[in-house]
Design a protein around this motif. Structure first.
Motif, mmCIF file in Angstrom:
data_model
loop_
_atom_site.group_PDB
_atom_site.id
_atom_site.type_symbol
_atom_site.label_atom_id
_atom_site.label_comp_id
_atom_site.label_asym_id
_atom_site.label_seq_id
_atom_site.Cartn_x
_atom_site.Cartn_y
_atom_site.Cartn_z
ATOM 1 N N ALA A 26 0.836 -1.202 0.000
ATOM 2 C CA ALA A 26 0.000 0.000 0.000
ATOM 3 C C ALA A 26 0.870 1.252 0.000
ATOM 4 C CB ALA A 26 -0.914 -0.013 1.223
ATOM 5 N N LYS A 27 0.334 2.292 -0.596
ATOM 6 C CA LYS A 27 1.058 3.567 -0.641
ATOM 7 C C LYS A 27 0.675 4.469 0.527
ATOM 8 C CE LYS A 27 1.734 3.426 -5.579
ATOM 9 N NZ LYS A 27 1.507 4.033 -6.875
ATOM 10 N N THR A 28 -0.473 4.192 1.126
ATOM 11 C CA THR A 28 -0.921 5.008 2.246
ATOM 12 C C THR A 28 -1.370 4.116 3.398
ATOM 13 O OG1 THR A 28 -3.234 5.084 1.556
ATOM 14 C CG2 THR A 28 -1.771 6.799 0.672
ATOM 15 N N LYS A 29 -1.459 4.709 4.569
ATOM 16 C CA LYS A 29 -1.948 3.976 5.741
ATOM 17 C C LYS A 29 -3.381 3.526 5.512
ATOM 18 C CE LYS A 29 0.911 6.599 8.971
ATOM 19 N NZ LYS A 29 0.897 7.554 10.081
ATOM 20 N N ARG A 30 -4.167 4.419 4.945
ATOM 21 C CA ARG A 30 -5.566 4.093 4.679
ATOM 22 C C ARG A 30 -5.681 2.882 3.752
ATOM 23 N NH1 ARG A 30 -9.391 4.342 0.972
ATOM 24 N NH2 ARG A 30 -11.521 4.829 1.582
ATOM 25 N N ASP A 31 -4.896 2.865 2.676
ATOM 26 C CA ASP A 31 -4.925 1.737 1.740
ATOM 27 C C ASP A 31 -4.578 0.426 2.436
ATOM 28 O OD1 ASP A 31 -5.643 3.426 -0.324
ATOM 29 O OD2 ASP A 31 -3.622 3.516 -1.200
ATOM 30 N N ALA A 32 -3.606 0.481 3.327
ATOM 31 C CA ALA A 32 -3.206 -0.726 4.051
ATOM 32 C C ALA A 32 -4.330 -1.217 4.954
ATOM 33 C CB ALA A 32 -1.946 -0.454 4.877
ATOM 34 N N VAL A 33 -5.003 -0.308 5.628
ATOM 35 C CA VAL A 33 -6.103 -0.692 6.520
ATOM 36 C C VAL A 33 -7.274 -1.244 5.712
ATOM 37 C CG1 VAL A 33 -7.808 0.187 8.171
ATOM 38 C CG2 VAL A 33 -5.416 0.888 8.352
ATOM 39 N N VAL A 34 -7.612 -0.592 4.611
ATOM 40 C CA VAL A 34 -8.716 -1.067 3.766
ATOM 41 C C VAL A 34 -8.398 -2.454 3.214
ATOM 42 C CG1 VAL A 34 -9.973 -0.653 1.606
ATOM 43 C CG2 VAL A 34 -9.585 1.225 3.211
ATOM 44 N N TYR A 35 -7.167 -2.645 2.757
ATOM 45 C CA TYR A 35 -6.741 -3.948 2.243
ATOM 46 C C TYR A 35 -6.897 -5.019 3.328
ATOM 47 C CZ TYR A 35 -3.897 -7.610 0.156
ATOM 48 O OH TYR A 35 -3.461 -8.807 -0.353
ATOM 49 N N ALA A 36 -6.422 -4.705 4.528
ATOM 50 C CA ALA A 36 -6.487 -5.660 5.632
ATOM 51 C C ALA A 36 -7.934 -6.000 5.971
ATOM 52 C CB ALA A 36 -5.767 -5.116 6.855
ATOM 53 N N LEU A 37 -8.803 -5.014 5.971
ATOM 54 C CA LEU A 37 -10.220 -5.262 6.264
ATOM 55 C C LEU A 37 -10.869 -6.126 5.189
ATOM 56 C CD1 LEU A 37 -11.304 -1.755 7.568
ATOM 57 C CD2 LEU A 37 -11.211 -3.876 8.879
ATOM 58 N N ARG A 38 -10.576 -5.821 3.932
ATOM 59 C CA ARG A 38 -11.135 -6.625 2.832
ATOM 60 C C ARG A 38 -10.646 -8.066 2.914
ATOM 61 N NH1 ARG A 38 -10.393 -2.235 -1.931
ATOM 62 N NH2 ARG A 38 -12.299 -1.082 -1.509
ATOM 63 N N ASP A 39 -9.358 -8.239 3.193
ATOM 64 C CA ASP A 39 -8.798 -9.577 3.290
ATOM 65 C C ASP A 39 -9.420 -10.345 4.457
ATOM 66 O OD1 ASP A 39 -6.845 -11.542 2.319
ATOM 67 O OD2 ASP A 39 -5.884 -11.219 4.274
ATOM 68 N N PHE A 40 -9.575 -9.683 5.581
ATOM 69 C CA PHE A 40 -10.206 -10.310 6.748
ATOM 70 C C PHE A 40 -11.632 -10.734 6.414
ATOM 71 C CE2 PHE A 40 -13.042 -9.951 10.375
ATOM 72 C CZ PHE A 40 -12.461 -10.860 11.263
ATOM 73 N N ASN A 41 -12.404 -9.838 5.798
ATOM 74 C CA ASN A 41 -13.787 -10.158 5.455
ATOM 75 C C ASN A 41 -13.872 -11.294 4.443
ATOM 76 O OD1 ASN A 41 -14.899 -8.254 7.197
ATOM 77 N ND2 ASN A 41 -14.761 -6.635 5.671
ATOM 78 N N ARG A 42 -12.968 -11.301 3.468
ATOM 79 C CA ARG A 42 -12.956 -12.386 2.475
ATOM 80 C C ARG A 42 -12.698 -13.726 3.153
ATOM 81 N NH1 ARG A 42 -9.198 -15.281 -0.134
ATOM 82 N NH2 ARG A 42 -7.532 -14.126 0.865
ATOM 83 N N LYS A 43 -11.729 -13.745 4.068
ATOM 84 C CA LYS A 43 -11.417 -14.989 4.780
ATOM 85 C C LYS A 43 -12.588 -15.462 5.625
ATOM 86 C CE LYS A 43 -6.445 -14.403 4.775
ATOM 87 N NZ LYS A 43 -5.251 -14.102 5.560
#
Length: 80
Positions: A26-43
Motif C-alpha cells: 500500500a502507498k498510504t496507511k488508509r490503503d493498508a487498513v482497507v486492504y487488511a479489512l477486505r482480506d479479513f472479510n474475504r477470509k
C-alpha cells in the motif's frame, strides 16, 4: 459500487501498521487498513462457505470427476 465512507479515529500500533504497509504494498496507511479489512472479510466469508462443504446432496463425487476426465467427449480438441 458505492461505499459510504465513515471517518474513524483509531490507535494502531506503528509496528503493525508498518508491517501491513510492507506486505500489502500500500502507498498510504488508509490503503493498508482497507486492504487488511477486505482480506479479513474475504477470509471470514470463505470460512462460512467451508462450513457448507459436504452438505450438497447432488454434488459430483471424486469418482464422478475421474470418470468425466476419462470420457473422450470431455477431452480438449487439439487445434493445428
Amino acid at each position: 459500487c458505492y461505499y459510504k465512507i465513515m471517518k474513524t479515529t483509531i490507535d494502531i500500533p506503528d509496528n503493525e501498521l508498518k508491517e501491513a504497509i510492507k506486505y500489502t504494498g500500500a502507498k498510504t496507511k488508509r490503503d493498508a487498513v482497507v486492504y487488511a479489512l477486505r482480506d479479513f472479510n474475504r477470509k471470514r466469508r470463505l470460512a462460512e462457505l467451508s462450513k457448507m462443504l459436504g452438505t450438497f446432496k447432488d454434488f459430483m463425487t471424486q469418482d464422478d470427476l475421474k470418470a468425466m476426465r476419462k470420457d473422450r467427449k470431455w477431452e480438449k480438441t487439439k487445434q493445428s
